[in-house]
Design a protein around this motif. Sequence first.
Motif, short mmCIF file in Angstrom:
data_model
loop_
_atom_site.label_atom_id
_atom_site.label_comp_id
_atom_site.label_asym_id
_atom_site.label_seq_id
_atom_site.Cartn_x
_atom_site.Cartn_y
_atom_site.Cartn_z
N ARG A 71 1.87 7.79 6.53
CA ARG A 71 1.81 9.12 5.93
C ARG A 71 3.19 9.75 5.77
O ARG A 71 3.94 9.86 6.73
N ARG A 72 3.46 10.16 4.56
CA ARG A 72 4.72 10.82 4.26
C ARG A 72 4.62 12.28 4.66
O ARG A 72 3.67 12.97 4.28
N PRO A 73 5.57 12.79 5.44
CA PRO A 73 5.50 14.20 5.87
C PRO A 73 5.38 15.14 4.67
O PRO A 73 6.12 15.02 3.69
N GLY A 74 4.43 16.05 4.76
CA GLY A 74 4.26 17.03 3.69
C GLY A 74 3.34 16.59 2.57
O GLY A 74 2.93 17.41 1.74
N ALA A 75 3.01 15.30 2.51
CA ALA A 75 2.14 14.80 1.44
C ALA A 75 0.68 15.08 1.77
O ALA A 75 0.30 15.16 2.94
N ILE A 76 -0.14 15.22 0.74
CA ILE A 76 -1.57 15.47 0.89
C ILE A 76 -2.32 14.20 0.54
O ILE A 76 -2.16 13.66 -0.56
N TYR A 77 -3.13 13.71 1.48
CA TYR A 77 -3.96 12.52 1.24
C TYR A 77 -5.41 12.98 1.12
O TYR A 77 -6.00 13.45 2.09
N SER A 78 -5.95 12.86 -0.09
CA SER A 78 -7.27 13.39 -0.41
C SER A 78 -8.34 12.31 -0.37
O SER A 78 -8.07 11.14 -0.65
N VAL A 79 -9.57 12.72 -0.03
CA VAL A 79 -10.71 11.80 -0.06
C VAL A 79 -11.91 12.50 -0.69
O VAL A 79 -12.08 13.71 -0.55
N LEU A 80 -12.73 11.72 -1.37
CA LEU A 80 -13.94 12.24 -1.99
C LEU A 80 -15.05 12.31 -0.95
O LEU A 80 -15.29 11.35 -0.22
N THR A 81 -15.73 13.46 -0.88
CA THR A 81 -16.80 13.63 0.11
C THR A 81 -18.02 14.28 -0.55
O THR A 81 -18.00 15.48 -0.84
N PRO A 82 -19.09 13.52 -0.77
CA PRO A 82 -20.26 14.06 -1.47
C PRO A 82 -21.24 14.83 -0.59
O PRO A 82 -22.10 15.53 -1.09
N ASN A 83 -21.12 14.69 0.74
CA ASN A 83 -22.09 15.30 1.63
C ASN A 83 -21.50 15.44 3.04
O ASN A 83 -20.34 15.09 3.27
N MET A 84 -22.30 15.92 3.98
CA MET A 84 -21.79 16.14 5.34
C MET A 84 -21.45 14.84 6.05
O MET A 84 -20.50 14.79 6.84
N LYS A 85 -22.19 13.78 5.78
CA LYS A 85 -21.85 12.49 6.38
C LYS A 85 -20.47 12.05 5.90
O LYS A 85 -19.65 11.57 6.68
#
Length: 307
Positions: A71-85
Amino acid sequence: MSLPSSVKIVEVGPRDGLQNEKEFVATEVKIDLVNRLSAAGFRNIEAASFVSPKWVPQMADGAQVMAGIERRPGAIYSVLTPNMKGFDGALAAHADEIVIFGAASEAFSQKNINCSIAESIARFEPVARAAKESGLRVRGSISCALGCPYQGDVPVPSVVDVVQRMAALGCDEIDIADTIGVGTPGRTREVFAAVTKVFPREQLSGHFHDTYGQALGNIYAALLEGIEIFHASVAGLGGCPYAKGATGNVATEDVLYLMNGLGIETGIDLEAVVSIGEFISKSIGRANASRAGRALLAKAANAACAS
């Protein structure tokens, strides 16, 4: 309105780009791809998806990818989340941002998830609330904002309505996505002119597919409306199952070449991204879909031969 002096490019190749690949891409390749993109200067990378492996088997290794990246400091790593699981998986994986999604087309919503737009947004209420309570950013993505494979034209007020619903969930950013790549610059300006009246301009992004060759024109049109965030996929990775012959997301190399030509700062090394595009194309055995990438690779090869 004058063009912005700088923009943020959200790299979506590792998730949106790879998810439709039929052959499973090795986890090590996905990790290497994210790491190379981080090193090239991206501030925001869509790295994985926490959806059911039954529906998207390509993304079944999301937890391993998130655990393996540097992980690069300050970078945002996004993930797709369709539900609570999916959210629980994202939280355990230390994601910086979750991505929730809805459609601007009622027909698309009914055909794909068998519920109305309002019902689909309501399903995300507990996910968005949990994300906020955990200190995670929330990004909302609105598909079919410039056209739908089922109903055709999508009225601008429909897009505005979904933006307002996403805003009510507490989204930090909202993507206006041309999922099937049918949008044109005129319609792009019309949509962004409308949505910027109900949500902060600096928190809106353009997500364009290049099915009809309009993606760069649409990006320029959005720039004219003051938009400063754009999504792109290295080597043009991706596709759309709803648009026959779709070429996928606009290629990151092409977007960077455009921005460099306009004197707009991105903080990203184009030469490094061209190399990454060639790396991932060869790794998964598909043609590099970036025109700028191919041209710059050819130019470099010719220069090497001349010397």
